[in-house]
Design an enzyme around this catalytic site. Structure first.
Site, mmCIF file in Angstrom:
data_model
loop_
_atom_site.group_PDB
_atom_site.id
_atom_site.type_symbol
_atom_site.label_atom_id
_atom_site.label_comp_id
_atom_site.label_asym_id
_atom_site.label_seq_id
_atom_site.Cartn_x
_atom_site.Cartn_y
_atom_site.Cartn_z
ATOM 1 C CG ASP A 13 30.545 34.598 9.976
ATOM 2 O OD1 ASP A 13 31.468 35.338 9.585
ATOM 3 O OD2 ASP A 13 30.652 33.823 10.934
ATOM 4 C CE LYS A 16 28.371 42.033 10.295
ATOM 5 N NZ LYS A 16 28.047 40.612 10.557
ATOM 6 N N GLY A 17 28.427 42.486 4.394
ATOM 7 C CA GLY A 17 29.138 43.144 3.305
ATOM 8 C C GLY A 17 28.224 43.478 2.151
ATOM 9 C CE LYS A 18 23.080 40.726 -2.427
ATOM 10 N NZ LYS A 18 22.484 39.549 -3.069
ATOM 11 C CB ALA A 39 34.696 42.045 10.738
ATOM 12 N N GLY A 40 35.184 39.851 8.367
ATOM 13 C CA GLY A 40 35.429 39.751 6.940
ATOM 14 C C GLY A 40 34.120 39.952 6.203
ATOM 15 C CG HIS A 41 31.987 43.025 6.559
ATOM 16 N ND1 HIS A 41 31.707 44.259 7.095
ATOM 17 C CD2 HIS A 41 31.867 42.139 7.570
ATOM 18 C CE1 HIS A 41 31.437 44.117 8.390
ATOM 19 N NE2 HIS A 41 31.530 42.843 8.685
ATOM 20 C CB THR A 128 39.822 35.774 14.193
ATOM 21 O OG1 THR A 128 40.000 37.005 14.902
ATOM 22 C CG2 THR A 128 38.361 35.571 13.849
ATOM 23 N NE ARG A 142 40.534 54.376 33.062
ATOM 24 C CZ ARG A 142 39.751 53.382 33.486
ATOM 25 N NH1 ARG A 142 40.253 52.199 33.705
ATOM 26 N NH2 ARG A 142 38.455 53.582 33.668
ATOM 27 C CD GLN A 222 33.140 41.075 15.061
ATOM 28 O OE1 GLN A 222 33.069 42.174 15.592
ATOM 29 N NE2 GLN A 222 34.048 40.804 14.154
ATOM 30 C CB THR A 237 33.307 39.859 19.565
ATOM 31 O OG1 THR A 237 34.505 40.476 19.072
ATOM 32 C CG2 THR A 237 32.194 40.893 19.679
ATOM 33 C CB THR A 299 39.612 32.126 10.192
ATOM 34 O OG1 THR A 299 38.273 31.605 10.091
ATOM 35 C CG2 THR A 299 39.642 33.269 11.194
#
Length: 427
Positions: A13, A16-18, A39-41, A128, A142, A222, A237, A299
């Site tokens: 959080d 990273k998106g920006k 993940a939510g960017h 999440t 596997r 993450q 994670t 979330t």
């Protein structure tokens, strides 16, 4: 040619998106290399907000670029289709420029059901509930379903039967009815038909782009402190979130990487369970949360907030070989009379300068703070480092001194334009 890895340097959080969106202007190929729809960017461009979960965050830079979902990801095809459709409604139509690795693993409904059950019982860590961990478990056992399998009905059916045999009794014993084999096969064959045109040997494509001398940006998910090997285990994670994860996921040798940029907020946040030495549960924590809009993009959960943990940041720098830092949300600290930096921890009477590897040590850690004067001025209109208030510049310089890493970028607001670019790793 520049090949840049961008990773989170905290517990995720970090914004990273920006940062990926900003640097994507200079890249020819943007590769998402880890995680899944957990993940939510968040991107804010021309006043409009877009949250990506799977598609790389550089997607708004338009034609002429390629967007790759690498082999190391676990992908929910339904979420991906919804994201592609939402982008199309905004005029961003993804055709052959979107590539899905044939070896990327698929999240099944079973995985999400297992995740839900576990989070209601003992050992819950605050996931999440998107099925990420169980999908990675199937991969390591596997018996995972890969995107190539969505194009091969006999193979798909065999794998779904195998997975149902494995986790079906576990779910039934806990009162959960799993989908039938036929229902899952039908749904995932449909996903294969819808997404099949994008499925390729992504590792070879990335290799070919490197040989052409194109600029590649590798986008992590993450943060380093959630790494399955080096994070605050077991509150982590299920994938490798350090810069090395880009190489492993994409099939790229480490000698191809030219720079690693680590992203840190001007303070620290965490979602879910796990140790958080600098957490502020009172007025300061609430102020950071409300001013910074600290609610999960995936979330909606409120994030835990506290002062910047430089000791933890040092560990992230070391784990990923970070050569430049991107500082986000500096504007959130405006209006505070003073600000604090955690420079180490006191554990059993001794001071450590880096995040301990052992959970038992971290649970006993008491932060050692430096307190600096704050600033009152708004930063969002400023575009030059020298224009920042003296105390804000002092705060930045102190973080650089403590981490021994310079800042490449300072963000003073959520919008693309609200940025002070100090160094461009692509130039």
């Amino acid at each position: 040619m520049a090949n840049v890895v961008i990773v989170g340097a905290q517990w995720g959080d970090e914004g990273k998106g920006k940062v990926v969106d900003l640097y994507s202007e200079f890249a020819d190929v943007i590769v998402r290399f880890g995680g899944g729809a957990n993940a939510g960017h968040t991107l804010v461009v021309d006043g409009q907000k877009l949250v990506t979960h799977l598609v790389p965050s550089g997607v708004l830079h338009g034609r002429g670029r390629r967007f790759v979902l690498a082999d190391g990801m676990v992908i929910d095809p339904q979420v991906l289709r919804e994201e592609i459709a939402a982008l199309a409604e905004r005029g961003v139509v993804l055709g052959d420029d979107l590539v899905i690795a044939a070896g990327a693993h698929v999240i099944l409904p079973l995985h999400k059901q297992v995740d839900e059950v576990r989070e209601k019982g003992r050992g819950a860590i605050g996931t999440t509930k998107r099925g990420i961990g169980p999908a990675y478990e199937a991969k390591m056992a596997r018996r995972g379903v890969r995107f190539a399998d969505l194009l091969d009905e006999p193979r798909l059916r065999e794998l779904i039967e195998l997975n149902l045999d494995e986790v079906g009794p576990y779910l039934v014993a806990r009162g959960v009815t799993p989908p039938t084999v036929d229902a899952m096969v039908a749904a995932y064959l449909e996903h294969g038909r819808a997404l099949g045109r994008h499925v390729r040997d992504a590792s070879r494509l990335v290799h070919d782009e490197l040989r052409r001398g194109h600029h590649l940006l590798f986008e992590g998910a993450q943060g380093a402190l959630l790494d399955v090997d080096h994070g605050t285990y077991p509150f982590v994670t299920s994938s490798t979130t350090t810069a090395a994860g880009a190489c492993a996921s994409c099939g790229v040798g480490p000698t191809e990487i030219t720079a690693v940029i680590g992203i840190t907020k001007a303070y620290t946040t965490r979602v879910g369970g796990g140790p958080f030495p600098t957490e502020e549960t009172g007025e300061i924590g609430n102020q950071l949360r409300e001013t910074g809009g600290e609610f999960g993009a995936t979330t909606g959960r409120p994030r835990r907030c506290g002062w910047l943990d430089v000791a933890a940041l040092r560990r992230a720098v070391r784990l990923s070989g970070i050569a430049g830092l991107a500082l986000t949300k500096l504007d959130v600290l405006s209006g505070m009379s003073s600000v604090k930096l955690c420079v180490g921890y006191e554990i059993d009477g001794a001071v450590r300068d880096e995040l301990p590897a052992e959970l038992r040590d971290l649970e006993r850690a008491r932060p050692v703070y430096e307190e600096l004067p704050g600033w009152q001025e708004s930063l969002r209109e400023l575009r030059d480092l020298d224009a920042l208030p003296e105390n804000a510049r002092r705060y930045i310089r102190r973080i650089e001194q403590l981490t021994e890493v310079p800042f490449a970028l300072v963000s003073v607001g959520p919008a693309r334009a609200e940025t002070i670019m100090l160094k461009n790793p692509f130039r």
